[in-house]
Design a protein around this motif. Structure first.
Motif, PDB file in Angstrom:
ATOM      1  N   MET A  30       0.822  -1.210   0.000  1.00 30.68           N
ATOM      2  CA  MET A  30       0.000   0.000   0.000  1.00 30.68           C
ATOM      3  C   MET A  30       0.860   1.265   0.000  1.00 30.68           C
ATOM      4  N   SER A 324      -9.930 -10.359 -12.181  1.00 28.10           N
ATOM      5  CA  SER A 324     -10.276  -9.361 -11.158  1.00 28.10           C
ATOM      6  C   SER A 324      -9.072  -8.475 -10.859  1.00 28.10           C
ATOM      7  N   TYR A 326      -6.529  -9.419  -9.000  1.00 27.20           N
ATOM      8  CA  TYR A 326      -5.881  -9.788  -7.736  1.00 27.20           C
ATOM      9  C   TYR A 326      -4.506 -10.422  -7.992  1.00 27.20           C
ATOM     10  N   PRO A 344      -6.552  -7.677  -1.389  1.00 24.18           N
ATOM     11  CA  PRO A 344      -7.889  -8.174  -1.741  1.00 24.18           C
ATOM     12  C   PRO A 344      -8.992  -7.114  -1.758  1.00 24.18           C
ATOM     13  N   TRP A 345      -8.664  -5.884  -2.082  1.00 23.88           N
ATOM     14  CA  TRP A 345      -9.726  -4.886  -2.259  1.00 23.88           C
ATOM     15  C   TRP A 345      -9.328  -3.912  -3.349  1.00 23.88           C
ATOM     16  N   LYS A 346     -10.322  -3.146  -3.798  1.00 22.21           N
ATOM     17  CA  LYS A 346     -10.088  -2.175  -4.868  1.00 22.21           C
ATOM     18  C   LYS A 346     -10.719  -0.850  -4.509  1.00 22.21           C
ATOM     19  N   THR A 347     -10.076   0.205  -4.972  1.00 25.58           N
ATOM     20  CA  THR A 347     -10.687   1.511  -4.853  1.00 25.58           C
ATOM     21  C   THR A 347     -10.368   2.294  -6.112  1.00 25.58           C
TER      22      THR A 347
END
Lengths: 390, 401
Positions: A30, A324, A326, A344-347
């Motif tokens: 991140m 996806s 990932y 495991p997430w998207k923004t």
């Protein structure tokens, strides 16, 4: 380095094996600058295997011999430039090295020290030697899983990745707290407690019913049908879970089993649980001639929650996980391109994760010791000769 | 050590949970336990976990369901029917009063009710909106439906849960108990939300985050993913073909469980030095010199015979005694605890891990507290019990209108 949410943070990662490195890995993906510290004197045991490549994605990696006074001094100097220090040695080890919290806050008053240990850093059993797999037994996590008939289940490799994510969460919470208050934090993390906190319903079940929770494997307390059904092919299964009466109706129509549908015996999940053997037989009859993916497509097209039971290699190869985003291609130093995991997430508001291949020990020595800390070339060479940068 | 004027780590943060079951309620619970104000928006009939049980004496009661009580303490409850426009207006009027929304409704739930993210962010541009979906919004399965069972099995985690079996064609892989796929999605959502809050502290802007339940679960199989990326095949589930260690943590020479007179003890004297100390603990039995058990490799090859000999020794003994005396010799071993054992565990009691919460209807129950201690912030004391359905509707609406 791109526009990632944790840009601008520097993390000194003394952790090893799985849980600590995984937490630091999440922060690195991140956008935090993570400097992993290790030593050839006591190599990270996980560096022997491929898994190291994921536990340590996107990190810098320096070698430093903390058992030498000069090595310790270099570590302390690094602390002054870092926002967060992460370690997961057995309780007491970091203190014995000379990097206790009191020492760290003298160097950097608002430092966040994240210390993870098997049973935490206080209490009568704090010195217990722990592996994640054993903690799964100690904490009750394994006892609520399985079939409940024979010995406790093996439980998979669950504790460390679970703890890795929870460590990442509380670390970011502490960073945010510091942004608002200017205060650092000492986080005394217990892997055991993290696992026990992940089975809260089991704890309450025992108190409410005065009975120990019985593991139910693939069954469910409420939903029915609910379980695994055999498909065509060796060890091929599909998981099916009927959540409501509409889905049950669709299943009956699809399987062409009106005699069950019409039976008033099957008009509720409870009634269906009582007729489980007969119903499961019908479903198995239908699925056994289908491949597991073929079965999923058919059931999903009828609105029925379902999916194949995959081993990890099959899950890795599943097209959804590349579509996806990932899993994304990475070019490795050996020239090979491999699909590697992100977060495991998207923004939509920020760039995707910052992923680069895991480093080897010492890769960042020059950059960190000379460029960042300003060590002279002579001093640097001497540290290498004296097995301080080692 | 805590400074008395310190506030809790998430003090002042306002969280709105629109959750069903486990994943979103667990994510919001993490925030409640760290001191945020959490409001749970429930449909008129309540979160389905209120009807799940178990119930005291088996008598259904929407305030006494074990599953609901496990995930909803420290929250307030507001009841709205988002299917009717009047309540949707109320919902919109609430949005400026929150920092974070966590929800796990079906895909399209909010768009279908004209509450898409575009509109939400126009009402409150600094709001962070976290959606938990089984397969995310992108990819071939994004329209598919799934729950805990399906996601656990699709993620690759189920094949390593039990040890190898005699016949994989008859004994299927299993999921873990306690809705772990939902727990993992919830924990991931908590982390994602903390990161979004970090970004908001820098920019003042909110965002929408979509957590994929499947990707969250695959992240739990992180070691296996790496092995796959580097071309290693997973070990078989067939006992007769099993040779060495595998994705699972409890493997033969690496460790396993031994039957005792009061349950099981889990041991892992994997290194040679640990093994030597383990033999000492057993009083150096005569078979210890046997060539078959001389090295880690040999112990692995002869693991069945070895485990029989170990069990002969452990069977008349107590799991607690073995674990204690093993740990005194620095051997990694722990009792296999039941829930009853855990609640009586002295170490956890010393760390005040369990928290007593009195509920209006369900009485006093012990809940797991936070699995960490923080020195520079207050951990909220006396966290409130799970709310009765809709018991804060009036209070919240008055504040927001």
């Amino acid at each position: 380095m791109g526009n990632f949410p944790l840009n601008g943070l520097r993390i000194l990662d003394f952790s090893w094996i799985i849980a600590g490195p995984t937490a630091a890995r999440h922060l690195a993906l991140m956008g935090a600058e993570v400097i992993k510290i290790g030593s050839s004197r006591r190599p990270d045991p996980s560096s022997r295997g491929a898994a190291f490549q994921v536990y340590n994605q996107s990190k810098e990696y320096c070698s430093l011999n903390l058992s030498t006074p000069q090595g310790l001094e270099i570590a302390k100097e690094l602390v002054t430039t870092c926002d967060v220090v992460i370690e997961n040695f057995a309780a007491g080890v970091f203190e014995r090295i000379g990097l206790d919290y009191e020492t760290l806050i003298a160097l950097r008053p608002d430092v966040i020290l994240v210390s993870s240990a098997g049973t935490g850093h206080t209490g009568p059993d704090k010195d217990y030697v722990a592996y994640g797999s054993l903690l799964q037994h100690y904490t009750g996590w394994n006892t609520i899983s399985g079939y409940g008939k024979d010995e406790p289940i093996r439980g998979g490799l669950w504790a460390d990745p679970w703890v890795g994510m929870e460590l990442a969460m509380i670390t970011v919470a502490a960073i945010n707290h510091r942004m608002k208050t200017g205060k650092g934090q000492y986080i005394d993390f217990s892997m055991a407690e993290s696992l026990t906190a992940s089975i809260p319903a089991g704890l309450l079940e025992y108190q409410i019913t005065n009975q120990l929770p019985t593991p139910i494997g693939n069954d469910d307390v409420i939903k029915s049908p609910h379980g695994l059904y055999k498909c065509k092919g060796y060890d091929a299964w599909i998981a099916i879970s009927i959540q409501n009466e509409v889905q049950w109706g669709s299943l009956c129509k699809l399987l062409d089993i009106p005699k069950i549908l019409n039976s008033s015996n099957c008009s509720s999940p409870k009634a269906r649980q009582e007729n489980k053997v007969e119903i499961d037989q019908e479903i198995n009859k239908f699925t056994s001639s289908l491949g597991n993916y073929e079965a999923m497509d058919i059931f999903q097209n009828h609105g029925i929650p379902s999916g194949p039971s995959l081993n990890i290699s099959e899950a890795y190869s599943d097209p959804h996980n590349t579509h996806s985003g990932y899993l994304a291609p990475q070019i490795y130093p050996d020239g090979a391109t491999r699909l590697m995991p992100g977060m495991p997430w998207k923004t939509e508001e920020s760039e995707p994760v910052h992923v680069i291949p895991a480093p080897q020990i010492g890769d960042s020595n020059h950059r960190i010791y000379m460029e960042l800390m300003g060590m002279s070339s002579d001093a640097y060479q001497e540290c290498i000769r004296n097995q301080i940068i080692y | 050590m805590t400074d008395s004027q310190d506030t809790s780590i998430l003090d002042g943060l306002r969280v709105l949970e629109i959750g069903l079951g486990v994943s979103a309620p667990y994510a919001a619970l993490n925030f409640a336990k760290l001191g945020a104000e959490v409001v749970k928006l429930e449909p008129l009939e309540g979160d389905p976990s209120r009807t799940h049980g178990p119930f005291p004496n088996g008598i259904k009661h929407k305030e006494k369901s074990g599953l609901f009580l496990a995930y909803n303490h420290g929250k307030k409850s507001i009841c709205l029917d988002l299917n009717i426009s009047q309540d949707r207006d109320k919902f919109e009027s609430m949005l400026p009063h929150f920092d974070l929304v966590i929800e796990n409704q079906n895909l399209g739930f909010f768009n279908d009710r004209r509450l898409g993210y575009k509109k939400i962010s126009s009402i409150n541009p600094s709001l962070i909106w976290v959606s938990i979906l089984p397969f995310g919004e992108v990819g071939p399965y994004s329209q598919y439906v799934a729950d805990d069972l399906v996601l656990f099995h699709m993620s690759g985690n189920a094949h390593g849960m039990i040890g190898p079996v005699d016949n994989p064609e008859v004994e299927p892989p299993i999921r873990a108990g306690g809705y772990q796929a939902e727990m993992v999605a919830g924990l991931t959502a908590s982390t994602a939300a903390m990161v979004a809050m970090h970004q908001r502290l820098k920019t003042g802007k909110g965002c929408k985050i979509v957590v994929s339940g499947l990707d969250s679960m695959i992240t739990m199989a992180i070691s296996g993913i790496a092995n796959s990326a580097f071309g290693q095949q997973p070990t078989t589930r067939e006992l007769s073909k099993e040779k060495g260690s595998s994705i699972g943590g409890m493997v033969s020479a690496i460790g396993g469980v031994l039957k005792c007179n009061d349950g099981y003890v889990a041991i892992s004297p994997r290194e040679d030095s640990q093994w030597e100390r383990w033999l000492e603990l057993m009083g150096n039995p005569r078979w210890a010199d046997d060539e078959r058990f001389a090295t880690r490799e040999n112990r692995q090859t002869n693991v069945s015979a070895l485990w029989e000999l170990l069990t002969e020794w452990s069977l008349p003994r107590s799991k607690f005694d073995i674990a204690r005396s093993g740990q005194e010799k620095r051997i990694p071993c722990f009792p296999v605890n039941t829930i009853e054992d855990l609640l009586a565990d002295e170490h956890l009691a010393y760390r005040e891990f369990f928290v007593e919460i009195a509920h209006f209807d369900a009485g006093i129950l012990l809940h797991p507290g936070l699995p960490y201690k923080l020195n520079n912030t207050n951990i909220p004391q006396g966290i409130s019990s799970a709310p009765r359905l809709g018991s804060h509707t009036q209070e919240i609406l008055e504040r927001c209108t």
